[in-house]
Motif scaffolding. Structure first.
Motif, mmCIF file in Angstrom:
data_model
loop_
_atom_site.group_PDB
_atom_site.id
_atom_site.type_symbol
_atom_site.label_atom_id
_atom_site.label_comp_id
_atom_site.label_asym_id
_atom_site.label_seq_id
_atom_site.Cartn_x
_atom_site.Cartn_y
_atom_site.Cartn_z
ATOM 1 N N MET A 87 0.810 -1.206 0.000
ATOM 2 C CA MET A 87 0.000 0.000 0.000
ATOM 3 C C MET A 87 0.853 1.270 0.000
ATOM 4 N N LEU A 88 2.172 1.126 0.161
ATOM 5 C CA LEU A 88 3.028 2.303 0.222
ATOM 6 C C LEU A 88 3.321 2.909 -1.145
ATOM 7 N N TYR A 89 3.265 2.135 -2.181
ATOM 8 C CA TYR A 89 3.755 2.583 -3.486
ATOM 9 C C TYR A 89 2.609 2.977 -4.405
ATOM 10 N N LEU A 90 1.865 3.987 -4.002
ATOM 11 C CA LEU A 90 0.688 4.427 -4.753
ATOM 12 C C LEU A 90 0.860 5.805 -5.373
ATOM 13 N N GLN A 91 2.039 6.395 -5.240
ATOM 14 C CA GLN A 91 2.240 7.750 -5.728
ATOM 15 C C GLN A 91 2.746 7.756 -7.166
ATOM 16 N N SER A 92 2.434 8.834 -7.843
ATOM 17 C CA SER A 92 2.899 9.053 -9.217
ATOM 18 C C SER A 92 3.798 10.281 -9.234
ATOM 19 N N ILE A 93 4.840 10.204 -10.050
ATOM 20 C CA ILE A 93 5.765 11.320 -10.221
ATOM 21 C C ILE A 93 6.012 11.521 -11.712
ATOM 22 N N VAL A 94 6.686 12.591 -12.032
ATOM 23 C CA VAL A 94 7.169 12.829 -13.390
ATOM 24 C C VAL A 94 8.652 13.142 -13.280
ATOM 25 N N ILE A 95 9.469 12.366 -13.981
ATOM 26 C CA ILE A 95 10.897 12.642 -14.058
ATOM 27 C C ILE A 95 11.111 13.655 -15.167
ATOM 28 N N VAL A 96 11.812 14.736 -14.873
ATOM 29 C CA VAL A 96 12.127 15.761 -15.876
ATOM 30 C C VAL A 96 13.595 15.592 -16.239
ATOM 31 N N ARG A 97 13.832 15.089 -17.433
ATOM 32 C CA ARG A 97 15.188 14.861 -17.932
ATOM 33 C C ARG A 97 15.572 16.065 -18.787
ATOM 34 N N PRO A 98 16.603 16.817 -18.390
ATOM 35 C CA PRO A 98 16.939 18.049 -19.105
ATOM 36 C C PRO A 98 17.530 17.781 -20.490
ATOM 37 N N ALA A 99 17.247 18.706 -21.377
ATOM 38 C CA ALA A 99 17.891 18.679 -22.698
ATOM 39 C C ALA A 99 19.243 19.368 -22.565
ATOM 40 N N GLU A 100 20.218 18.893 -23.324
ATOM 41 C CA GLU A 100 21.529 19.542 -23.336
ATOM 42 C C GLU A 100 21.550 20.535 -24.484
ATOM 43 N N ILE A 101 21.683 21.807 -24.159
ATOM 44 C CA ILE A 101 21.657 22.889 -25.129
ATOM 45 C C ILE A 101 23.059 23.473 -25.240
ATOM 46 N N GLU A 102 23.556 23.586 -26.449
ATOM 47 C CA GLU A 102 24.879 24.165 -26.673
ATOM 48 C C GLU A 102 24.716 25.598 -27.177
ATOM 49 N N ASP A 103 25.437 26.519 -26.527
ATOM 50 C CA ASP A 103 25.365 27.914 -26.977
ATOM 51 C C ASP A 103 26.395 28.169 -28.080
ATOM 52 N N ARG A 104 26.463 29.399 -28.541
ATOM 53 C CA ARG A 104 27.347 29.713 -29.662
ATOM 54 C C ARG A 104 28.818 29.602 -29.309
ATOM 55 N N TYR A 105 29.135 29.535 -28.006
ATOM 56 C CA TYR A 105 30.524 29.368 -27.571
ATOM 57 C C TYR A 105 30.841 27.904 -27.252
ATOM 58 N N HIS A 106 29.918 27.019 -27.607
ATOM 59 C CA HIS A 106 30.045 25.565 -27.414
ATOM 60 C C HIS A 106 30.009 25.147 -25.942
ATOM 61 N N ASN A 107 29.415 25.980 -25.112
ATOM 62 C CA ASN A 107 29.166 25.598 -23.721
ATOM 63 C C ASN A 107 27.843 24.834 -23.673
ATOM 64 N N VAL A 108 27.817 23.747 -22.938
ATOM 65 C CA VAL A 108 26.600 22.955 -22.817
ATOM 66 C C VAL A 108 25.932 23.282 -21.486
ATOM 67 N N ARG A 109 24.640 23.572 -21.548
ATOM 68 C CA ARG A 109 23.868 23.819 -20.327
ATOM 69 C C ARG A 109 22.652 22.906 -20.334
ATOM 70 N N LEU A 110 22.115 22.660 -19.157
ATOM 71 C CA LEU A 110 20.941 21.804 -19.028
ATOM 72 C C LEU A 110 19.695 22.669 -19.042
ATOM 73 N N ASP A 111 18.728 22.297 -19.890
ATOM 74 C CA ASP A 111 17.484 23.035 -20.039
ATOM 75 C C ASP A 111 16.337 22.181 -19.503
ATOM 76 N N TYR A 112 15.696 22.634 -18.423
ATOM 77 C CA TYR A 112 14.581 21.916 -17.811
ATOM 78 C C TYR A 112 13.237 22.441 -18.290
ATOM 79 N N GLY A 113 13.244 23.313 -19.265
ATOM 80 C CA GLY A 113 12.014 23.910 -19.774
ATOM 81 C C GLY A 113 11.334 23.050 -20.814
#
Length: 112
Positions: free
Chosen positions: A1-27
């Motif tokens: 009875m403990l495992y009745l919850q639902s979640i959503v995992i948000v896996r970030p996209a890897e976005i590269e800027d014009r200077y080739h830096n990679v950042r994580l986008d959670y949008g």
């Protein structure tokens, strides 16, 4: 009875800027993975930081039932009850006696 919850995992996209830096986008570019049958409980209490601004940090712990592996990474975020939580550290995958995964545990942190 403990495992009745639902979640959503948000896996970030890897976005590269014009200077080739990679950042994580959670949008909008992030992948959302719905998961049913888990348990999320308070863990570690809450702490407040009022030095620069009012911040409350609350600890949570995610558990899966016996035999359930979960594709969760330390860079992911977890949505539950309209709350966004960060994965803190490595995700623990406990081994089962015959092989495979017994269950998964992960520390989460909500910053509000």
């Amino acid at each position: 009875m403990l495992y009745l919850q639902s979640i959503v995992i948000v896996r970030p996209a890897e976005i590269e800027d014009r200077y080739h830096n990679v950042r994580l986008d959670y949008g909008d570019a992030a992948t959302r993975i719905p998961v049913d049958g888990v348990n999320v409980q308070p863990a570690g209490g809450s702490a407040e930081d009022t030095d620069d601004r009012q911040v409350t940090v609350t600890g949570w712990r995610l558990y899966t039932p016996h035999g359930m592996d979960l594709d969760l990474r330390e860079t992911d975020r977890v949505l539950a009850w309209g709350t966004t939580m960060q994965v803190v550290g490595k995700v623990a995958r406990w081994p089962a006696l015959g092989g495979g995964v017994h269950h998964v545990e992960a520390d989460l942190r909500e910053v509000a």
